[in-house]
Motif scaffolding. Structure first.
Motif, PDB file in Angstrom:
ATOM      1  N   GLU A 115       3.614  -0.602   3.415  1.00 51.23           N
ATOM      2  CA  GLU A 115       3.342  -1.865   4.107  1.00 51.23           C
ATOM      3  C   GLU A 115       2.611  -2.849   3.188  1.00 51.23           C
ATOM      4  O   GLU A 115       1.729  -2.453   2.419  1.00 51.23           O
ATOM      5  N   GLU A 136       0.829  -1.201   0.000  1.00 48.78           N
ATOM      6  CA  GLU A 136       0.000   0.000   0.000  1.00 48.78           C
ATOM      7  C   GLU A 136       0.868   1.258   0.000  1.00 48.78           C
ATOM      8  O   GLU A 136       2.102   1.190   0.095  1.00 48.78           O
ATOM      9  N   ALA A 137       0.216   2.404  -0.093  1.00 50.64           N
ATOM     10  CA  ALA A 137       0.905   3.690  -0.206  1.00 50.64           C
ATOM     11  C   ALA A 137       1.867   3.951   0.952  1.00 50.64           C
ATOM     12  O   ALA A 137       2.875   4.629   0.778  1.00 50.64           O
ATOM     13  N   ASP A 138       1.588   3.376   2.139  1.00 51.97           N
ATOM     14  CA  ASP A 138       2.480   3.576   3.290  1.00 51.97           C
ATOM     15  C   ASP A 138       3.695   2.645   3.267  1.00 51.97           C
ATOM     16  O   ASP A 138       4.496   2.638   4.183  1.00 51.97           O
TER      17      ASP A 138
END
Length: 150
Positions: A117, A113-115
């Motif tokens: 993770e 995902e964008a983070d």
């Protein structure tokens, strides 16, 4: 291009999944899924979304799956791109001693995902029917999967 670090990060998510299950921590379990994840159980129930997955496990951990442990074995990790991985494996729940043979076949689709993770976007759990498999393989040997011949 996926790296060895990516493979380790993907399998670490599954290790965290097992650890959360074994603590019966529905919140930690649910955080390993994407917000819009799908979760298909071996009985055919389909849960949609992290909240649905979390809440169903909160109930399961206090009823049908109370005091169970989760065994998980990764069979293979395949990357479909730099941010998508498909993991095939075997798993089962148990009490007491870990079973020698794990009775379910599982497929996880993970995304980065964008983070940064990795999280589980889709999960499919299928109960194996060894007797049905053995009979069908006996009468139609061509049905034996190449990976299952070992």
């Amino acid at each position: 291009m996926p790296t060895t670090h990516d493979s380790a990060a993907v399998t670490a998510v599954l290790d965290s999944l097992v650890a959360a299950w074994n603590r019966h921590d529905a919140d930690a379990y649910g955080r390993l899924f994407t917000e819009d994840a799908t979760y298909a159980t071996y009985v055919g129930t389909l849960y949609q979304g992290r909240q649905d997955i979390t809440e169903s496990h909160r109930v399961l951990f206090t009823t049908f799956l109370k005091d169970t442990l989760l065994a998980d074995e990764v069979v293979g990790v395949r990357f479909l791109g730099p941010d998508t991985a498909v993991v095939t494996g075997r798993g089962d729940t148990y009490k007491g001693s870990r079973p020698r043979r794990l009775g379910k076949v599982q497929t996880y689709t993970l995304v980065r995902e964008a983070d940064g993770e990795w999280r589980i976007a889709a999960f499919q759990n299928t109960k194996r029917r060894p007797l049905t498999e053995a009979v069908s393989f006996r009468f139609a040997p061509g049905l034996v999967p190449a990976a299952g011949r070992a």
